[in-house]
Scaffold this motif. Structure first.
Motif, PDB file in Angstrom:
ATOM      1  N   ALA A 120      57.202  16.719  54.115  1.00 44.45           N
ATOM      2  CA  ALA A 120      56.461  17.476  54.877  1.00 44.45           C
ATOM      3  C   ALA A 120      56.923  17.304  56.647  1.00 44.45           C
ATOM      4  O   ALA A 120      56.905  18.230  57.283  1.00 44.45           O
ATOM      5  N   GLY A 121      57.422  16.280  56.887  1.00 43.95           N
ATOM      6  CA  GLY A 121      57.875  15.897  58.282  1.00 43.95           C
ATOM      7  C   GLY A 121      59.057  17.162  58.423  1.00 43.95           C
ATOM      8  O   GLY A 121      59.279  17.617  59.654  1.00 43.95           O
ATOM      9  N   PRO A 125      60.292  24.863  55.698  1.00 44.65           N
ATOM     10  CA  PRO A 125      59.235  24.573  54.504  1.00 44.65           C
ATOM     11  C   PRO A 125      59.795  25.085  53.348  1.00 44.65           C
ATOM     12  O   PRO A 125      59.084  24.363  52.358  1.00 44.65           O
ATOM     13  N   SER A 184      59.305  18.108  68.696  1.00 47.58           N
ATOM     14  CA  SER A 184      60.607  17.560  68.411  1.00 47.58           C
ATOM     15  C   SER A 184      60.922  16.684  69.590  1.00 47.58           C
ATOM     16  O   SER A 184      61.433  15.384  69.427  1.00 47.58           O
ATOM     17  N   GLY A 226      61.780  22.853  60.780  1.00 51.32           N
ATOM     18  CA  GLY A 226      61.450  24.322  60.229  1.00 51.32           C
ATOM     19  C   GLY A 226      62.097  24.690  59.001  1.00 51.32           C
ATOM     20  O   GLY A 226      62.833  25.784  58.543  1.00 51.32           O
ATOM     21  N   TRP A 275      59.055  23.643  66.859  1.00 54.26           N
ATOM     22  CA  TRP A 275      57.890  23.225  67.773  1.00 54.26           C
ATOM     23  C   TRP A 275      58.729  22.178  68.775  1.00 54.26           C
ATOM     24  O   TRP A 275      58.794  21.064  68.536  1.00 54.26           O
ATOM     25  N   ILE A 333      57.855  20.465  59.208  1.00 53.45           N
ATOM     26  CA  ILE A 333      57.136  20.809  60.390  1.00 53.45           C
ATOM     27  C   ILE A 333      58.151  20.621  61.351  1.00 53.45           C
ATOM     28  O   ILE A 333      58.372  21.553  62.259  1.00 53.45           O
ATOM     29  N   LEU A 334      58.976  19.489  61.708  1.00 52.31           N
ATOM     30  CA  LEU A 334      60.062  19.091  62.759  1.00 52.31           C
ATOM     31  C   LEU A 334      60.820  20.046  62.682  1.00 52.31           C
ATOM     32  O   LEU A 334      61.639  20.227  63.728  1.00 52.31           O
ATOM     33  N   SER A 387      61.440  21.922  51.581  1.00 47.84           N
ATOM     34  CA  SER A 387      60.515  20.813  51.577  1.00 47.84           C
ATOM     35  C   SER A 387      59.570  20.849  50.418  1.00 47.84           C
ATOM     36  O   SER A 387      59.252  20.199  49.500  1.00 47.84           O
TER      37      SER A 387
END
Length: 423
Positions: free
Chosen positions: A345-346, A354, A299, A352, A295, A349-350, A357
C-alpha cells in the motif's frame, strides 16, 4: 516374533494420519475463500489496468508501438510463446483481442462461467503481454503467472455468480433429479472448441506443447463433466472427475503459495547483497525520483527523516526474508502478512505503482485466514444491503404540521428520526 506394541501403534497412527490427509485433499477444494479473493484481485487488477491504458493501447500492445508486429513475430518464432495477436496484424483483430480480454476480466471478477472465462482471461493476458514483453513490470509478471494458475482452480465456489446460480438450482431441483439444462454453458463450450481446433492445427498456440495439452484437456474434460452430470450424475466417473478437479485445485493453490514465497525470498536475499540495503539508505533514492513521486510533498517528508528511511529499509528486508519461515506459525505469519500488505500500500501511494501493489496484494491474499475473510464478506454484505436496500423507514417523509398539534407530532417524529440516525 511379533513387533513391539508401541511400534505397531505408531505405524497405525501414521496410516490414519496419511489416510486423513489424502481424504482431505481429494474430497473437497481447500481454501475456497482464499482462491476466490485471488481470482477477484487478479482479474480486477488486470481490468483496471486495461481500462486505464485504453487511450494508449495501440502504443503498448498494438500497431503503433515501438515493438512492431514484425519484430514481435521474429521474437516469438524463437521463444515459442503464445499470443493471439500474431494471428493477424489487422487493427480490427487487435481491438477484438483487447476487448475480449477486458470482458473476460470483468466476467472473471464477478465469477460468471468461471471455467470458460478463466481460460479466456489467461489467453488474453498471455496475448497482450507476450506481444510486447518489454512493456511489463513485476506486477505484470505476477498477473501472468496467476492467470495460468487460476485456470486449474475451483475459484468460484464462493463469492461468484456461479455459486449463486448453483445455490438457486439446489433450492429448486428438477423433478427427474438431473441438473437443469445449461444452454449457455453448451454454447460457450462449442464456441471455444471451434476456436481451439483451427488454432491447434494452424500452429496458433505457439510452440509449447504444455499449453496445447492443457487447453485440450480442459475442453474435453469440461465436456465430459457436463455429459456425466447431465446423463449419469451418480456414475463412478463423475465422482472420479470431482476427485481430479479437487486435486488440480489444491495443487494449483499450493503452487501459488510457493510462488509467493519464492518471490519474497528471492527479493529479500537479493536486497541483502546490495550495499544500499545494508547501510539502510535504499528507500531514500526512489523517493527522490520524480518519475516515482506522484505526491512529492509526501515523498519528501518521508525521505527527510533518516530514522524513517532506515526503519523502512531494514523492515522491508526482514519481512521479505522471514515470511517463508513463518508459515508454520499462524500468529507470526498473520503479523508479517499485514506488514507486507501495508508495504505494498505504501508503494502504491509513495511510488505511484498502484497496479503492481494490487497484483502483489492479490497474490498475498492466498495466505489470509478464513475467519478474517468470512468477517470481511459479512461486512461487505451488510454494506451492500444498506446501500441498495430501501426500507420503508428510509423512505418515510416527515408529516405535514397541523395547527394545534404541531408540538406533539414534532416530538413523536423527532424521537423516531433520532433513533434511526444515531441508534
Amino acid at each position: 516374533m511379533s513387533s513391539p506394541t508401541p511400534l505397531r501403534e505408531s505405524a497405525g497412527t501414521l496410516r490414519r494420519s496419511l489416510a486423513r490427509a489424502v481424504q482431505r485433499i481429494t474430497a473437497s477444494p481447500l481454501g475456497a475463500y482464499q482462491s476466490a479473493v485471488v481470482r477477484i484481485g487478479v482479474s480486477l487488477t488486470s481490468l483496471l489496468f486495461l481500462l486505464r491504458e485504453w487511450p494508449h493501447r495501440h502504443e503498448l500492445y498494438g500497431p503503433d508501438g515501438p515493438w512492431s508486429w514484425g519484430m514481435a513475430r521474429r521474437l516469438i518464432s524463437n521463444n515459442d510463446a503464445f499470443t493471439a495477436l500474431m494471428w493477424s496484424d489487422s487493427t480490427i483483430w487487435f481491438e477484438t483481442v483487447y476487448a475480449l480480454t477486458l470482458v473476460s476480466a470483468a466476467l472473471l471478477t464477478v465469477g460468471w462461467r468461471t471455467r470458460a472465462t478463466s481460460v479466456l482471461f489467461m489467453a488474453g493476458v498471455l496475448s497482450l503481454q507476450n506481444r510486447s514483453i518489454f512493456m511489463g513490470d513485476g506486477g505484470d509478471n505476477v498477473i501472468h503467472l496467476m492467470a495460468l494458475y487460476l485456470v486449474l482452480t475451483r475459484c468460484a465456489r464462493v463469492w461468484s455468480l456461479d455459486a449463486r446460480r448453483k445455490a438457486r438450482e439446489a433450492a429448486h431441483p428438477t423433478g427427474d433429479g438431473r441438473p437443469p439444462r445449461d444452454v449457455t454453458g453448451v454454447v460457450l463450450w462449442a464456441v471455444l472448441g471451434c476456436v481451439l481446433l483451427p488454432a491447434t492445427f494452424l500452429g496458433g498456440l505457439g510452440g509449447t506443447w504444455w499449453l496445447q495439452t492443457l487447453l485440450w484437456l480442459l475442453w474435453l474434460g469440461n465436456g465430459a463433466w457436463w455429459a456425466l452430470g447431465r446423463y449419469a450424475p451418480g456414475h463412478e466417473l463423475r465422482a472420479l472427475f470431482d476427485v481430479l478437479a479437487n486435486l488440480a485445485h489444491n495443487a494449483a493453490l499450493f503452487v501459488i503459495m510457493a510462488e509467493v514465497c519464492l518471490i519474497y525470498a528471492t527479493a529479500g536475499w537479493y536486497k541483502i547483497q546490495g550495499s544500499r540495503w545494508q547501510d539502510g539508505t535504499a528507500i531514500y533514492y526512489p523517493l527522490k525520483l520524480d518519475y516515482f513521486a506522484p505526491w512529492p510533498g509526501l515523498s519528501g517528508l518521508v525521505a527527510s527523516s533518516a530514522l524513517a528511511v532506515m526503519v523502512l529499509t531494514y523492515a522491508t528486508v526482514i519481512v521479505q526474508v522471514a515470511f517463508p519461515f513463518t508459515l508454520f506459525n499462524r500468529r507470526v505469519k498473520n503479523v508479517l502478512l499485514v506488514l507486507m500488505i501495508g508495504e505494498h500500500a505504501g508503494i502504491a501511494i509513495l511510488l505511484g505503482l498502484p497496479f503492481f501493489s494490487m497484483a502483489m496484494i492479490a497474490a498475498d491474499a492466498v495466505f489470509l485466514p478464513t475467519v478474517f475473510l468470512l468477517w470481511l464478506g459479512h461486512k461487505v454484505s451488510l454494506g451492500r444491503q444498506r446501500l441498495f436496500t430501501r426500507t420503508p423507514d428510509r423512505l418515510r417523509l416527515p408529516g405535514q404540521r397541523r395547527a394545534g398539534s404541531g408540538d406533539e407530532e414534532a416530538t413523536r417524529s423527532g424521537d423516531g428520526a433520532g433513533h434511526t440516525l444515531v441508534g
